[in-house]
Write a protein that holds these residues in place. Structure first.
Motif, mmCIF file in Angstrom:
data_model
loop_
_atom_site.group_PDB
_atom_site.id
_atom_site.type_symbol
_atom_site.label_atom_id
_atom_site.label_comp_id
_atom_site.label_asym_id
_atom_site.label_seq_id
_atom_site.Cartn_x
_atom_site.Cartn_y
_atom_site.Cartn_z
ATOM 1 N N ILE A 8 25.006 9.840 30.075
ATOM 2 C CA ILE A 8 23.567 9.579 30.003
ATOM 3 C C ILE A 8 23.084 9.737 28.561
ATOM 4 N N ARG A 9 23.652 10.693 27.853
ATOM 5 C CA ARG A 9 23.275 10.930 26.453
ATOM 6 C C ARG A 9 23.463 9.665 25.606
ATOM 7 N N LYS A 10 24.453 8.845 25.992
ATOM 8 C CA LYS A 10 24.727 7.633 25.200
ATOM 9 C C LYS A 10 23.551 6.633 25.266
ATOM 10 N N PHE A 11 22.644 6.833 26.225
ATOM 11 C CA PHE A 11 21.486 5.940 26.319
ATOM 12 C C PHE A 11 20.330 6.387 25.409
ATOM 13 N N PHE A 12 20.547 7.438 24.634
ATOM 14 C CA PHE A 12 19.517 7.926 23.716
ATOM 15 C C PHE A 12 20.052 7.812 22.288
ATOM 16 N N PRO A 13 19.186 7.458 21.316
ATOM 17 C CA PRO A 13 19.678 7.407 19.930
ATOM 18 C C PRO A 13 20.155 8.797 19.497
ATOM 19 N N VAL A 14 21.247 8.833 18.737
ATOM 20 C CA VAL A 14 21.710 10.121 18.194
ATOM 21 C C VAL A 14 20.625 10.623 17.228
ATOM 22 N N PHE A 15 20.354 11.929 17.292
ATOM 23 C CA PHE A 15 19.321 12.540 16.439
ATOM 24 C C PHE A 15 20.000 13.330 15.319
ATOM 25 N N TYR A 16 19.659 12.992 14.078
ATOM 26 C CA TYR A 16 20.285 13.650 12.927
ATOM 27 C C TYR A 16 19.353 14.634 12.220
ATOM 28 N N GLY A 17 18.296 15.074 12.897
ATOM 29 C CA GLY A 17 17.370 16.025 12.271
ATOM 30 C C GLY A 17 16.240 15.308 11.551
ATOM 31 N N THR A 18 15.538 16.036 10.696
ATOM 32 C CA THR A 18 14.416 15.405 9.971
ATOM 33 C C THR A 18 14.775 15.269 8.488
ATOM 34 N N ARG A 19 14.160 14.294 7.835
ATOM 35 C CA ARG A 19 14.358 14.069 6.394
ATOM 36 C C ARG A 19 12.994 13.828 5.753
ATOM 37 N N HIS A 20 12.802 14.425 4.573
ATOM 38 C CA HIS A 20 11.598 14.108 3.812
ATOM 39 C C HIS A 20 11.902 12.911 2.932
ATOM 40 N N LEU A 21 11.236 11.797 3.232
ATOM 41 C CA LEU A 21 11.504 10.542 2.515
ATOM 42 C C LEU A 21 10.191 9.995 1.962
ATOM 43 N N GLU A 22 10.307 9.120 0.962
ATOM 44 C CA GLU A 22 9.124 8.436 0.435
ATOM 45 C C GLU A 22 8.536 7.567 1.539
ATOM 46 N N ALA A 23 7.324 7.869 1.956
ATOM 47 C CA ALA A 23 6.719 7.143 3.075
ATOM 48 C C ALA A 23 6.437 5.689 2.717
ATOM 49 N N SER A 24 6.471 4.831 3.733
ATOM 50 C CA SER A 24 6.274 3.396 3.507
ATOM 51 C C SER A 24 4.851 3.053 3.066
ATOM 52 N N ASP A 25 3.895 3.967 3.290
ATOM 53 C CA ASP A 25 2.514 3.675 2.884
ATOM 54 C C ASP A 25 2.213 4.140 1.464
ATOM 55 N N GLY A 26 3.277 4.608 0.771
ATOM 56 C CA GLY A 26 3.112 4.996 -0.631
ATOM 57 C C GLY A 26 2.471 6.360 -0.808
ATOM 58 N N SER A 27 2.353 7.137 0.268
ATOM 59 C CA SER A 27 1.670 8.437 0.159
ATOM 60 C C SER A 27 2.571 9.564 -0.342
ATOM 61 N N GLY A 28 3.840 9.252 -0.631
ATOM 62 C CA GLY A 28 4.752 10.280 -1.156
ATOM 63 C C GLY A 28 5.709 10.793 -0.099
#
Ligand SMILES: O=P(O)(O)O[C@@H]1[C@@H](OP(=O)(O)O)[C@H](OP(=O)(O)O)[C@H](O)[C@H](OP(=O)(O)O)[C@H]1OP(=O)(O)O
Ligand SMILES: Nc1ncnc2c1ncn2[C@@H]1O[C@H](COP(=O)(O)OP(=O)(O)O)[C@@H](O)[C@H]1O
Length: 281
Positions: A59-79
């Motif tokens: 059943i787990r295979k039906f969910f995307p694997v979760f790799y935690g959170t990442r701080h990335l440059e947001a697509s709206d340019g807000s940093g």
């Protein structure tokens, strides 16, 4: 290198200075944490689901694997902004056909704020959700080099009637998806994409058997994402047909009760797809 996904079919989208998902070339889909507590709620779901030993692997295979959170440059340019790092189930494929079906006749959960419930109820009534138990939120179907993708716009998809929904599910597995109303979709990939032991129908049935028992979560406003690659079929390879559940911003505890709202919608989707498999056999 981060970029805006080419094959997103629904939901909040990056571009035009808006906050939306990003992908990289190593198979990650980065979903920015949404406001109003939805992002933290979805993060809490992925964290608890990933650690929950009651979830069987099949059943787990039906969910995307979760790799935690990442701080990335947001697509709206807000940093720098926190994003959920997820398995990208689409971008590694060539010209993927993708369909997002939001499951449940009710997309709101009982404890939600009144204005949110009113907004959802209106959408559930105006779309096929209430009557059919699910609605298509977005889709793209690859035709060929000349026609490219059939990708009706968001407004058009939200206006789908029950008949339009049946037709879209047929077009999803047809070699002539973008033809007008006078030509019937040929459903020539129905048996390879929907049917067969590893097809979408078999996967949906496997998921359904879990929903008949699981009382851990109630999945409001969650979608089944269906993906396959036409090119692979034409070259005699496996269609790569796959389903994944996405969007867990409104999952609540099941407290020992069956998620009949999701289960009902899933059964309805299964019935429509199995009708297509039967009629094109
Ligand atoms: O903003 P809208 O009106 O496009 O609504 C979003 C929905 O788009 P829709 O119009 O139903 O295709 C959107 O639906 P999809 O993901 O496109 O199926 C979500 O329901 C989204 O809410 P949330 O992020 O799940 O809390 C909805 O966002 P919120 O309005 O709740 O922010
Ligand atoms: N893990 C994923 N891999 C690839 N595409 C995804 C993934 N998760 C979501 N998507 C794409 O993004 C769309 C919206 O996702 P969703 O989580 O519902 O966002 P929102 O909360 O903004 O509605 C989906 O319809 C799909 O096209």
């Amino acid at each position: 290198m981060l970029k805006v996904p080419d094959h997103q079919v629904a939901g909040h989208q990056a571009g035009d200075g808006k906050l939306g998902p990003l992908i990289d070339d190593s198979g990650h889909f980065y979903k920015p944490l949404q406001n109003d507590g939805r992002g933290s709620h979805e993060l809490a779901f992925y964290t608890s689901f990933s650690a929950d030993t009651r979830i069987p692997d099949h059943i787990r295979k039906f969910f995307p694997v979760f790799y935690g959170t990442r701080h990335l440059e947001a697509s709206d340019g807000s940093g720098l902004y926190p994003h959920l790092a997820l398995e990208d189930t689409v971008s590694s494929r060539i010209n993927p056909s993708v369909l997002d079906a939001k499951i449940g006749s009710r997309t709101w959960y009982p404890q939600a704020a009144e204005d949110y419930i009113i907004k959802c109820l209106k959408k559930d009534r105006e779309t096929t959700s209430l009557e059919l138990g699910f609605r298509i939120s977005g889709l793209q179907v690859y035709g060929n080099k000349e026609t490219g993708f059939w990708k009706p716009d968001k407004k058009c998809v939200l206006n789908f009637s029950i008949e339009d929904t049946r037709l879209a599910l047929r077009k999803f597995v047809s070699s002539n998806p973008s033809t007008g109303s006078d030509i019937k979709p040929d459903c020539s990939f129905a048996s390879t994409v929907y049917g067969g032991p590893a097809g979408i129908l078999a996967q949906l049935l496997e998921l359904k058997s879990w929903f008949e028992e699981q009382t851990i979560f109630h999945f409001y406003s969650c979608s089944v994402l269906m993906v396959y690659e036409k090119e692979s079929i034409l070259q005699g390879r496996n269609s790569g047909a796959e389903i994944k559940l996405v969007d867990f911003a409104h999952v609540i505890e099941g407290k020992g009760v069956i998620d009949h709202n999701f289960l009902g919608g899933l059964c309805s989707l299964i019935k429509l797809i199995s009708d297509i498999v039967t009629s094109s056999a």
